[in-house]
Design a protein around this motif. Sequence first.
Motif, PDB file in Angstrom:
ATOM      1  N   TRP A  70      -3.402  11.393   4.414  1.00  9.93           N
ATOM      2  CA  TRP A  70      -2.472  10.389   3.903  1.00  9.93           C
ATOM      3  C   TRP A  70      -3.220   9.273   3.178  1.00  9.93           C
ATOM      4  N   LYS A  71      -4.338   8.823   3.759  1.00 10.51           N
ATOM      5  CA  LYS A  71      -5.135   7.775   3.109  1.00 10.51           C
ATOM      6  C   LYS A  71      -5.723   8.260   1.797  1.00 10.51           C
ATOM      7  N   THR A  74      -2.779   8.243  -0.764  1.00 14.08           N
ATOM      8  CA  THR A  74      -2.406   6.907  -1.233  1.00 14.08           C
ATOM      9  C   THR A  74      -3.504   6.286  -2.104  1.00 14.08           C
ATOM     10  N   ARG A  77      -3.191   7.866  -5.524  1.00 16.47           N
ATOM     11  CA  ARG A  77      -2.027   7.326  -6.237  1.00 16.47           C
ATOM     12  C   ARG A  77      -2.289   5.926  -6.763  1.00 16.47           C
ATOM     13  N   SER A  78      -3.098   5.149  -6.045  1.00 17.70           N
ATOM     14  CA  SER A  78      -3.368   3.787  -6.482  1.00 17.70           C
ATOM     15  C   SER A  78      -4.290   3.748  -7.699  1.00 17.70           C
TER      16      SER A  78
END
Length: 80
Positions: A70-71, A74, A77-78
């Motif tokens: 998950w990290k 994200t 995506r950032s």
Amino acid sequence: MKKKPSEYIPEEHSQQQFNQLIAVVCLGAGLISFLLGWTVIGFLFTLVVGIASLIAILGFCIGCFILYQWKQYTHKRSLR
């Protein structure tokens, strides 16, 4: 234990909280499923927690793996 307790590296608190959240959600969903009469779904939710616990005893933490993925997601995506 062969070492002094202070020599062992403690596990990360946020990972423990995340794993606990997953277990509580799955066991809660299992309980609600049993109360509603959905026994197959109830067994599936509780079986997931049991299998994850067994795998954790064998040395692999599924919750830690999920949190890591998950990290990574994200973070990627950032960057976009």
